[in-house]
Write a protein that holds these residues in place. Structure first.
Motif, PDB file in Angstrom:
ATOM      1  N   PHE A 120      24.736  20.674  13.926  1.00  0.00           N
ATOM      2  CA  PHE A 120      25.332  19.968  13.137  1.00  0.00           C
ATOM      3  C   PHE A 120      24.806  18.610  12.843  1.00  0.00           C
ATOM      4  O   PHE A 120      24.366  17.778  13.737  1.00  0.00           O
ATOM      5  N   ARG A 121      24.448  18.455  11.490  1.00  0.00           N
ATOM      6  CA  ARG A 121      23.866  17.195  11.208  1.00  0.00           C
ATOM      7  C   ARG A 121      24.356  16.707   9.678  1.00  0.00           C
ATOM      8  O   ARG A 121      24.900  17.112   9.073  1.00  0.00           O
ATOM      9  N   ILE A 122      24.599  15.385   9.818  1.00  0.00           N
ATOM     10  CA  ILE A 122      24.952  14.846   8.688  1.00  0.00           C
ATOM     11  C   ILE A 122      23.903  13.982   7.988  1.00  0.00           C
ATOM     12  O   ILE A 122      23.039  13.349   8.533  1.00  0.00           O
ATOM     13  N   ASP A 123      23.953  13.613   6.807  1.00  0.00           N
ATOM     14  CA  ASP A 123      23.105  12.675   6.008  1.00  0.00           C
ATOM     15  C   ASP A 123      23.536  11.174   5.791  1.00  0.00           C
ATOM     16  O   ASP A 123      24.348  10.907   5.140  1.00  0.00           O
ATOM     17  N   LEU A 124      22.829  10.470   6.476  1.00  0.00           N
ATOM     18  CA  LEU A 124      23.565   8.876   6.480  1.00  0.00           C
ATOM     19  C   LEU A 124      22.411   7.950   5.536  1.00  0.00           C
ATOM     20  O   LEU A 124      22.660   7.075   5.206  1.00  0.00           O
TER      21      LEU A 124
ATOM     22  N   THR B 263      28.018   2.974   6.978  1.00  0.00           N
ATOM     23  CA  THR B 263      28.077   1.739   6.664  1.00  0.00           C
ATOM     24  C   THR B 263      27.626   0.868   8.145  1.00  0.00           C
ATOM     25  O   THR B 263      26.722   0.215   7.954  1.00  0.00           O
ATOM     26  N   ARG B 264      27.888   1.406   9.453  1.00  0.00           N
ATOM     27  CA  ARG B 264      27.619   1.062  10.577  1.00  0.00           C
ATOM     28  C   ARG B 264      25.878   1.211  10.638  1.00  0.00           C
ATOM     29  O   ARG B 264      25.266   0.557  11.059  1.00  0.00           O
ATOM     30  N   TYR B 265      25.604   2.411  10.238  1.00  0.00           N
ATOM     31  CA  TYR B 265      24.028   2.690  10.319  1.00  0.00           C
ATOM     32  C   TYR B 265      23.186   1.818   9.515  1.00  0.00           C
ATOM     33  O   TYR B 265      22.159   1.340  10.071  1.00  0.00           O
ATOM     34  N   LYS B 266      23.681   1.577   8.386  1.00  0.00           N
ATOM     35  CA  LYS B 266      22.836   0.611   7.390  1.00  0.00           C
ATOM     36  C   LYS B 266      22.993  -0.659   7.823  1.00  0.00           C
ATOM     37  O   LYS B 266      22.130  -1.325   7.879  1.00  0.00           O
ATOM     38  N   ASP B 267      24.041  -1.168   8.486  1.00  0.00           N
ATOM     39  CA  ASP B 267      24.124  -2.519   9.073  1.00  0.00           C
ATOM     40  C   ASP B 267      23.279  -2.814  10.201  1.00  0.00           C
ATOM     41  O   ASP B 267      22.597  -3.822  10.391  1.00  0.00           O
TER      42      ASP B 267
ATOM     43  N   ASP C  74      20.186  -5.206  10.387  1.00  0.00           N
ATOM     44  CA  ASP C  74      20.111  -6.128  11.617  1.00  0.00           C
ATOM     45  C   ASP C  74      18.493  -6.029  11.994  1.00  0.00           C
ATOM     46  O   ASP C  74      17.976  -7.055  12.613  1.00  0.00           O
ATOM     47  N   ASP C  75      18.201  -4.704  12.339  1.00  0.00           N
ATOM     48  CA  ASP C  75      16.734  -4.638  12.960  1.00  0.00           C
ATOM     49  C   ASP C  75      15.894  -5.155  12.104  1.00  0.00           C
ATOM     50  O   ASP C  75      14.790  -5.723  12.548  1.00  0.00           O
ATOM     51  N   PHE C  76      16.034  -5.006  10.745  1.00  0.00           N
ATOM     52  CA  PHE C  76      14.850  -5.415   9.976  1.00  0.00           C
ATOM     53  C   PHE C  76      14.974  -6.976   9.797  1.00  0.00           C
ATOM     54  O   PHE C  76      13.969  -7.782   9.875  1.00  0.00           O
ATOM     55  N   ASP C  77      16.231  -7.877  10.068  1.00  0.00           N
ATOM     56  CA  ASP C  77      16.321  -9.189   9.999  1.00  0.00           C
ATOM     57  C   ASP C  77      15.479  -9.680  11.006  1.00  0.00           C
ATOM     58  O   ASP C  77      14.918 -10.653  11.099  1.00  0.00           O
TER      59      ASP C  77
END
Length: 238
Positions: A14-18, A68-72, A76-79
């Motif tokens: 099972f896989r979803i696209d984030l 949304t949590r994934y993008k946040d 955060d990692d980028f910042d």
């Protein structure tokens, strides 16, 4: 993935696209896989009178929250990486300023001019640089960010100090003195986004750059209308 060939994934895989949209074709297909399996286990249970469409929609809403949590977290990692990179650039700039000033004091015949140039520019007047692999291991190459506002003559004096520093390190011999070596910097076409240093002698500013500025910018610069001797003595010219 071709929707005509069947679902995008299986229960076992099972896989979803984030990365894409929450209601992308992939995620809608995955929602049906999830809903089908969920109803297979829960249909008929008390209070579980649900439809395939309803469970799919609830799942897609959950995917939106996950995305949304994934993008946040990605942001955060980028910042954090950007913050560390800025600190490293600021530290290299400070070391460059200190090294040039120390070198300026070592050569008595040009000390008066070089000390004035370096101290007038200050740390902010030193060129920043960007690593070709910031934060990674291995020998990095640092690309100088050109300060378009600074005169080429002033830049030549600073580069000369860099060469004189290496001369001091070798002490006129093949055996180098102890201590960390300056990082390797090379010119680039990239320009610095930093603001020009204010209150410098007008000759410290690039003539073409200064002439292109409007009255407001020139007023903010408060350039000193005094000429400086920026010709490098012949014995120091390569």
């Amino acid at each position: 993935w071709d929707s005509k060939q069947g679902p995008c994934c299986t229960v076992e895989d099972f896989r979803i696209d984030l990365e894409g949209l929450p209601r992308s074709e992939w995620n809608k297909s995955a929602a049906l896989v999830f809903a089908t399996e969920y109803l297979r286990h829960h249909r008929g249970h008390q209070g579980e009178n649900l439809t395939l469409e309803y469970v799919s929609q609830v799942w897609l809403t959950h995917v939106l929250a996950l995305r949304t949590r994934y993008k946040d977290k990605q942001q955060d990692d980028f910042d954090r990486k950007e913050h560390k990179a800025r600190n490293r650039r600021r530290q290299r700039k400070h070391e460059l300023y200190t090294r040039r000033l120390q070198t300026a004091y070592e050569y008595k015949e040009i000390k008066d001019r070089t000390v004035v140039i370096v101290e007038s520019l200050g740390q902010d007047g030193m060129s920043s640089d960007e690593s070709d692999h910031e934060g990674h291991c291995g020998e990095a190459t640092y690309h100088i960010l050109d300060k378009d506002w600074r005169s080429k003559q002033v830049t030549s004096w600073l580069r000369m100090l860099d060469s004189l520093h290496l001369r001091l390190r070798y002490n006129g011999k093949w055996q180098a003195t102890a201590g960390a070596w300056p990082h390797f910097r090379t010119t680039s076409l990239n320009e610095s986004k930093g603001s020009p240093v204010q209150g410098l002698p007008i000759d410290f500013y690039c003539r073409n750059w200064y002439g292109a500025q409007n009255a407001f910018v020139k007023e903010q610069l408060q350039a000193k209308n005094q000429s400086s001797t920026l010709a490098i003595p012949s014995q120091y010219v390569k």
